[in-house]
Write a protein that holds these residues in place. Structure first.
Motif, PDB file in Angstrom:
ATOM      1  N   GLN A 284     -35.232  -8.128  -5.010  1.00  0.00           N
ATOM      2  CA  GLN A 284     -35.963  -9.146  -5.761  1.00  0.00           C
ATOM      3  C   GLN A 284     -37.220  -8.567  -6.412  1.00  0.00           C
ATOM      4  O   GLN A 284     -37.586  -8.953  -7.529  1.00  0.00           O
ATOM      5  CB  GLN A 284     -36.325 -10.307  -4.827  1.00  0.00           C
ATOM      6  N   TYR A 285     -37.859  -7.625  -5.729  1.00  0.00           N
ATOM      7  CA  TYR A 285     -39.050  -6.994  -6.301  1.00  0.00           C
ATOM      8  C   TYR A 285     -38.681  -6.172  -7.538  1.00  0.00           C
ATOM      9  O   TYR A 285     -39.380  -6.210  -8.568  1.00  0.00           O
ATOM     10  CB  TYR A 285     -39.722  -6.104  -5.268  1.00  0.00           C
ATOM     11  N   VAL A 286     -37.567  -5.446  -7.437  1.00  0.00           N
ATOM     12  CA  VAL A 286     -37.125  -4.626  -8.580  1.00  0.00           C
ATOM     13  C   VAL A 286     -36.784  -5.515  -9.764  1.00  0.00           C
ATOM     14  O   VAL A 286     -37.203  -5.258 -10.907  1.00  0.00           O
ATOM     15  CB  VAL A 286     -35.908  -3.759  -8.177  1.00  0.00           C
ATOM     16  N   PHE A 287     -36.038  -6.581  -9.516  1.00  0.00           N
ATOM     17  CA  PHE A 287     -35.635  -7.453 -10.614  1.00  0.00           C
ATOM     18  C   PHE A 287     -36.824  -8.193 -11.223  1.00  0.00           C
ATOM     19  O   PHE A 287     -36.885  -8.407 -12.434  1.00  0.00           O
ATOM     20  CB  PHE A 287     -34.571  -8.443 -10.144  1.00  0.00           C
ATOM     21  N   SER A 288     -37.761  -8.611 -10.375  1.00  0.00           N
ATOM     22  CA  SER A 288     -38.952  -9.285 -10.901  1.00  0.00           C
ATOM     23  C   SER A 288     -39.790  -8.327 -11.743  1.00  0.00           C
ATOM     24  O   SER A 288     -40.427  -8.732 -12.720  1.00  0.00           O
ATOM     25  CB  SER A 288     -39.785  -9.847  -9.744  1.00  0.00           C
TER      26      SER A 288
ATOM     27  N   VAL B 291     -37.443  -4.189 -22.704  1.00  0.00           N
ATOM     28  CA  VAL B 291     -36.844  -3.011 -23.348  1.00  0.00           C
ATOM     29  C   VAL B 291     -36.188  -2.111 -22.312  1.00  0.00           C
ATOM     30  O   VAL B 291     -35.065  -1.629 -22.492  1.00  0.00           O
ATOM     31  CB  VAL B 291     -37.914  -2.227 -24.142  1.00  0.00           C
ATOM     32  N   LEU B 292     -36.874  -1.901 -21.194  1.00  0.00           N
ATOM     33  CA  LEU B 292     -36.308  -1.090 -20.118  1.00  0.00           C
ATOM     34  C   LEU B 292     -35.044  -1.730 -19.562  1.00  0.00           C
ATOM     35  O   LEU B 292     -34.071  -1.046 -19.230  1.00  0.00           O
ATOM     36  CB  LEU B 292     -37.347  -0.902 -19.008  1.00  0.00           C
ATOM     37  N   THR B 293     -35.044  -3.065 -19.470  1.00  0.00           N
ATOM     38  CA  THR B 293     -33.871  -3.775 -18.962  1.00  0.00           C
ATOM     39  C   THR B 293     -32.688  -3.618 -19.910  1.00  0.00           C
ATOM     40  O   THR B 293     -31.541  -3.441 -19.471  1.00  0.00           O
ATOM     41  CB  THR B 293     -34.191  -5.267 -18.768  1.00  0.00           C
ATOM     42  N   VAL B 294     -32.963  -3.678 -21.214  1.00  0.00           N
ATOM     43  CA  VAL B 294     -31.899  -3.457 -22.204  1.00  0.00           C
ATOM     44  C   VAL B 294     -31.320  -2.053 -22.064  1.00  0.00           C
ATOM     45  O   VAL B 294     -30.108  -1.855 -22.078  1.00  0.00           O
ATOM     46  CB  VAL B 294     -32.438  -3.679 -23.636  1.00  0.00           C
TER      47      VAL B 294
ATOM     48  N   VAL C  28     -29.635 -11.888  -9.578  1.00  0.00           N
ATOM     49  CA  VAL C  28     -30.366 -11.395 -10.749  1.00  0.00           C
ATOM     50  C   VAL C  28     -31.022 -12.584 -11.439  1.00  0.00           C
ATOM     51  O   VAL C  28     -30.348 -13.571 -11.739  1.00  0.00           O
ATOM     52  CB  VAL C  28     -29.422 -10.666 -11.726  1.00  0.00           C
ATOM     53  N   PRO C  29     -32.332 -12.507 -11.713  1.00  0.00           N
ATOM     54  CA  PRO C  29     -32.987 -13.590 -12.458  1.00  0.00           C
ATOM     55  C   PRO C  29     -32.387 -13.717 -13.852  1.00  0.00           C
ATOM     56  O   PRO C  29     -31.904 -12.735 -14.433  1.00  0.00           O
ATOM     57  CB  PRO C  29     -34.450 -13.141 -12.525  1.00  0.00           C
TER      58      PRO C  29
END
Length: 557
Positions: free
Chosen positions: A155-159, A166-169, A198-199
């Motif tokens: 949860q910490y990583v996803f938050s 951009v990094l998520t893309v 995943v949020p």
């Protein structure tokens, strides 16, 4: 979770392989018929991709058509736009809970694959097995991802990723690239989101990344191909990249609209995937022409780039999963092999006319290139032949191997026999009569013409063209006999003729006739195979292609 991902990818691969092996030729015809305009191309790509469940496979098939000059860049881009929408429709279907179908498909697919006698029936079982594996994998992923909600680290990583769109893309693109499937990546993200692992805001960005990463494998797979085959995948990548750049800043606004349509997180993500590709198609379908011209500027023709050292370019290992695509690739390199042989003829003729054995060096190099081409094509098609093929594909495979072997043998005749004649005439200062030289030049011209026609027969397998080649082969044989008889007649009445020159001339005529027989072998193979297939008598090849053959006025054997 990793096991579920692996099972999902393997099931997707089985469906893709089963469809291409069972209906690959029909899918190729659908794409070929859809090239009348960009709208037809779009729907052709959409329909083929829904069956293949892989836009990458459609991209490779389109690249193959483009490399053969059948698909211009603009039409190829339209096909790819349809392929992208096709994957979203498959994702829409698989996003519903169809896990109850998995055991049925697995059982029916296994029985069908195990008991079927025909190749197509076995591949239908393979398709059902693949679909059952995919549905089982999705259920497994739902179970495996539930603990992610309880993980503080996850949860910490996803938050943290929520603040780095951009990094998520980039992360989503990387996952899709590694998986070589945007569909599998989207389904994986949707599964994680459905369990709360995943949020949603992270899921949105990863969906965009999956679309971007899914466009990369076709670009890299065609990297070593010719310019025409590389343009459609590049155009598709440009469309997706532009869409991601435009949509990413407004992702929060889009998310608000998606919530109004459906409240379930999984459905929102799938809808984003669908609307994103529909939006790209609706916009770029009107700009396929300019986009095609842009790809032509970015990837200009480089036909002479490998002229000094011709090497096989199209024998892509990834295409072995699709027999039709692999066969098309091998034909393209066989035609390039033919171009090498044609240039070999021209180089030898120039050296022969100049009586200069120093000019034989390009001829010997061409012979080495022919050997390399033949070995690569045989190895490629041997790997393809390890899989169960349709009868027609097996015949085509044998045809291509035989033709490439014949081209290699022709190169051996030129280097070992014809080159020796030139060396002897050069060393012994032998001079041919004007009449003999005229006959030789005429026969060389006929050989080159027949060689070009054999390429057309290999590519199209047209019965009429094959009949024309057989007639031309017989015409050349008659010219050889006439030239030999005329030479012997001159020899009787003119005792000044050098015996060495006479022997070399007659030997040259004999070798030209042998070369002509090898060139025309493809015509006999195509026509006799078609007749046997129509009569249901098997596919055995004739023992010799130089037997006396009669033709009716229409060119039938």
């Amino acid at each position: 979770m990793l096991g579920g991902v692996a099972l999902l990818l393997w099931g997707l691969r089985m469906v893709n392989t089963g469809v291409t092996r069972a209906f690959g030729r029909e899918l190729g015809k659908i794409l070929n018929l859809s090239l009348r305009n960009r709208v037809n191309s779009f729907f052709g790509g959409l329909g083929v991709t829904m069956l293949l469940q892989s836009s990458t496979a459609t991209a490779l098939l389109t690249a193959s058509f483009a490399g053969r000059g059948l698909v211009p860049a603009a039409a190829g881009i339209a096909i790819m736009l349809g392929a992208d929408v096709g994957t979203t429709l498959v994702a829409q279907l698989l996003s519903f809970d169809l896990s109850w179908l998995a055991p049925v498909m697995l059982f029916v697919g296994f029985v069908r694959h195990s008991s079927a006698k025909s190749t197509r029936a076995k591949n239908l079982g393979r398709i059902l097995l693949g679909l059952g594996m995919m549905l089982t994998a999705l259920k497994l992923l739902v179970m495996a991802s539930e603990p992610v909600r309880q993980s503080d680290v996850a949860q910490y990583v996803f938050s943290s990723l929520a603040n780095e769109p951009v990094l998520t893309v980039v992360l989503g693109a990387l996952v899709a690239f590694i998986a070589h499937s945007s569909l599998a990546t989207v389904l994986f993200i949707v599964t994680l989101a459905s369990t709360g692992g995943v949020p949603l805001d992270v899921g949105y960005a990863m969906i965009l990344g999956a679309n971007l990463g899914g466009a990369l494998p076709p670009v890299l797979a065609t990297m070593n191909g010719d310019a025409a085959s590389r343009r459609p995948p590049l155009g598709n990548f440009i469309c997706r990249l532009a869409g991601v750049i435009v949509l990413l800043p407004f992702l929060d606004l889009v998310a608000m609209e998606l919530v109004r349509l459906e409240s379930e997180p999984a459905r929102q993500l799938v809808n984003l995937h669908t609307f994103f590709n529909l939006g790209l198609a609706a916009f770029f379908i009107f700009w396929t022409g300019p986009l095609g011209r842009l790809t032509e500027k970015l990837i200009p023709e480089t036909r002479n780039a490998n002229a000094s050292t011709p090497v096989p370019m199209h024998l892509d290992k990834a295409a072995l999963a699709s027999p039709q695509l692999a066969l098309a690739n091998s034909v393209r390199d066989t035609l390039r092999m033919g171009d090498v042989l044609e240039q070999m003829f021209r180089d030898f003729r120039q050296a022969f006319e100049n009586n200069d054995k120093a000019q034989l060096e390009p001829v010997r190099k061409s012979d080495e290139y022919l050997k390399n081409f033949s070995a690569a094509i045989k190895q490629y098609l041997t790997e393809l032949g390890r899989e169960t093929l349709e009868e027609e594909d097996e015949e085509r495979c044998t045809e291509i191997i035989s033709f490439s072997s014949d081209l290699e043998q022709i190169g051996n005749i030129v280097v070992l026999n014809l080159a020796e004649y030139l060396e002897r005439t050069n060393e012994q200062q032998i001079v041919f009569s004007d009449a003999d030289m005229k006959d030789q030049n005429r026969l060389f011209d006929m050989l080159v013409e027949n060689l070009k026609l054999s390429f057309s027969v290999l590519l199209t397998r047209d019965m009429t063209t094959a009949g024309v080649l057989v007639r031309k082969k017989q015409a050349l044989r008659d010219e050889v006999y006439k030239a030999a008889n005329d030479h012997l007649e001159r020899l009787r009445f003119d005792q000044s003729f050098a015996q060495d020159a006479s022997a070399l001339h007659l030997g040259l005529l004999s070798d030209l006739r042998r070369i002509s027989s090898l060139i025309s072998s493809i015509a006999y193979s195509v026509r006799l195979d078609a007749e046997r297939l129509a009569a249901g008598k098997g596919t055995a090849k004739p023992a010799s292609t130089d037997e006396a053959t009669t033709l009716d006025p229409s060119g039938n054997l």
